[in-house]
Design a protein around this motif. Sequence first.
Motif, mmCIF file in Angstrom:
data_model
loop_
_atom_site.group_PDB
_atom_site.id
_atom_site.type_symbol
_atom_site.label_atom_id
_atom_site.label_comp_id
_atom_site.label_asym_id
_atom_site.label_seq_id
_atom_site.Cartn_x
_atom_site.Cartn_y
_atom_site.Cartn_z
ATOM 1 N N SER A 65 0.844 -1.200 0.000
ATOM 2 C CA SER A 65 0.000 0.000 0.000
ATOM 3 C C SER A 65 0.874 1.242 0.000
ATOM 4 O O SER A 65 1.927 1.280 0.637
ATOM 5 C CB SER A 65 -0.921 0.003 1.220
ATOM 6 O OG SER A 65 -0.169 0.036 2.406
ATOM 7 N N PHE A 112 -7.112 -5.380 4.163
ATOM 8 C CA PHE A 112 -6.357 -4.152 4.395
ATOM 9 C C PHE A 112 -7.203 -3.158 5.192
ATOM 10 O O PHE A 112 -8.428 -3.257 5.224
ATOM 11 C CB PHE A 112 -5.839 -3.525 3.089
ATOM 12 C CG PHE A 112 -6.917 -3.036 2.153
ATOM 13 C CD1 PHE A 112 -7.503 -3.874 1.227
ATOM 14 C CD2 PHE A 112 -7.334 -1.704 2.191
ATOM 15 C CE1 PHE A 112 -8.489 -3.413 0.362
ATOM 16 C CE2 PHE A 112 -8.321 -1.228 1.326
ATOM 17 C CZ PHE A 112 -8.897 -2.093 0.405
ATOM 18 N N ILE A 167 -1.705 -4.476 4.979
ATOM 19 C CA ILE A 167 -2.070 -5.558 4.069
ATOM 20 C C ILE A 167 -1.696 -6.916 4.667
ATOM 21 O O ILE A 167 -0.600 -7.103 5.189
ATOM 22 C CB ILE A 167 -1.370 -5.364 2.703
ATOM 23 C CG1 ILE A 167 -2.010 -4.159 2.004
ATOM 24 C CG2 ILE A 167 -1.446 -6.622 1.856
ATOM 25 C CD1 ILE A 167 -1.451 -3.880 0.637
ATOM 26 N N ILE A 227 -6.685 -10.318 0.002
ATOM 27 C CA ILE A 227 -5.960 -9.646 1.091
ATOM 28 C C ILE A 227 -6.945 -8.830 1.917
ATOM 29 O O ILE A 227 -7.952 -8.336 1.407
ATOM 30 C CB ILE A 227 -4.832 -8.713 0.562
ATOM 31 C CG1 ILE A 227 -5.377 -7.751 -0.504
ATOM 32 C CG2 ILE A 227 -3.646 -9.513 0.045
ATOM 33 C CD1 ILE A 227 -4.395 -6.659 -0.913
ATOM 34 N N ILE A 244 -3.333 0.758 -3.574
ATOM 35 C CA ILE A 244 -2.653 -0.522 -3.386
ATOM 36 C C ILE A 244 -2.031 -0.902 -4.722
ATOM 37 O O ILE A 244 -2.659 -0.793 -5.790
ATOM 38 C CB ILE A 244 -3.620 -1.598 -2.857
ATOM 39 C CG1 ILE A 244 -3.957 -1.259 -1.396
ATOM 40 C CG2 ILE A 244 -2.990 -2.993 -2.948
ATOM 41 C CD1 ILE A 244 -4.933 -2.182 -0.747
#
Lengths: 365, 221
Positions: B9, B67, B56, B65, B33
């Motif tokens: 990120s 986040f 992440i 993922i 991202i």
Amino acid sequence: MMPALKAFADRFLGRGDATITVPSFDGALKPNQILEKAETIGQFAAPEDLATDGKALYIADGSAVLRLDGTVTTEVRRFDRTISALCCLPDGGIAAALDGREVQVFATPSASSPRAAISDPALNAVNALSPGPQGTLIATDGSTARPYRQWVYDLMERGRSGKVLSLDIASRSVRPIASGLSFAFGACAAGEDVFVSESWRHRLIAIAADGSQRAILDNLPVYPSRLSPAASGGFWLTAFAARTQLVEFVLRENAYRRRMMTEIDPEYWIAPKLKSGQSFLEPMQGAHIKTMGVVKPWAPPRSYGLVIRLDANGVPLYALHSRVDGVNHGVAAAVEIDGSLFALAKGPGRLLRMPLGMIEQELRA
Amino acid sequence: MIDGRIFFSEATVRYEMHEWPVDGLEARGNGRIICYDPNNGTTRTVLRGLKFPNGICIASDGKSILFAETFGCSIKRYWFDGPKTGKVETVIDNLPGYPDNINLASDGNYWLAMVGMRSPRARSRLEDAGLPQANGKRVPIDEWLFPNINTGCVIKFNERGEVLDSLWDLRGVNHPMITSMREHRGYLYLGGIANNRIGRYKLADADPDFVQYERRWRTTQ
């Protein structure tokens, strides 16, 4: 007309009263940790004011008057209302303001019934009492708009309804000495004059016998409060909170402030407090970030502890601090007895004691 | 990822890292991202317009993922593989604090560090008009309103968005501003970017042999 024009020009140009700058603690106000390191000799639930006859110390705690003998406190009397101010009289009597609306005077601290009870429509938020000339009492009345507990509302509403009153004990009459003050909080006779703290204008004024006013101390970085005489001449001036640029900013953003007052619990307003760091819901500012395990003592003070020693002319000599990283905040009363200064830190509810010899030694170091 | 892809990120494309408070004041989605794929040497933005993306962490299916959007006070999930490829779903919304890093717990849930807590604040006229606060222009940064960062908080949550536990240092005595935590062999290790110490908290029911990387590769292989 001219003041109005000047205020308009100041707002347009961002100067004068329109700026949000706050003076720094400098010169006689140079910071130290003397107040923070002071000995705690008592802890109270709702302490409000201190008074002394030169020998004993009296504490107004909630609705009770306590007397301190050494380290032992004894209840002297209890009222049916909260005490908002307390003072000892030269003739051995004691006077207390109740809920800000009535002043009762007793011949002795333990006398069973009051010698005089003065309740007048002019009394609304009496927050300090002091002996005046010829059997009178000087009272400061913070606001006619708000009761004495709601001082923070009065600040945020930019209140200008504070008064200084002369109470004649014999005739129970009330005579205004000054009005239209931005929160009068604390008075003390100074020769022919009366020194009065005008908290929201951050200044100490002298009111002469003819009613004329002049500023003794102006542009203070704090909100001054009660003051008492020092034994060797001069005064002890307390400041119950210190100013910040953020509060000054909010005081100038009228729409924002009104909205804050309607939407947010007063506990979490952007406003001065007697204590801080109690909840994560309190507004936090950039400089408050604890870095390397330390909160900077010079960060903007949401609460602060300060007593200023003034000479007989009101010139500051030195100050006793409890800084942003400390806890002895919200000092609203200080009296000197027998070589020691007693201060009431309302934030932690502590009665503090500092021997004057220790203060002088610390300041020389 | 198992195929060598790296998702990372960039919290804000508009400000430098140390200027994060300015980005927070705006909270308008300056972050993204990015995916670096060593198989073909490409680096591509996969999600943009995020409010300070952070933390992440690979999810249990190995195809998505988790986040955090720090200034969005939310946890989201992004699929980079499988039938939901490209989709973003909200896992937790309207957190009482500002989320930072996320890491796997030994019981299959996730630890989340709260960098600070939210406090009640009136909206200003300028915010209503969609402009940054006048606060930012007239008041120096030391005086700006901040999230309450002097509070330490770590929560445990699962992929269904349920908060299972919370650990606090309410006054921030030892661990204000926790930005990162990691479970390792029965302890939760705590760190904050502005702190001078690393904390260790004994977890009562944790797997004493848990080592995050071993577990991660075992579950994704």
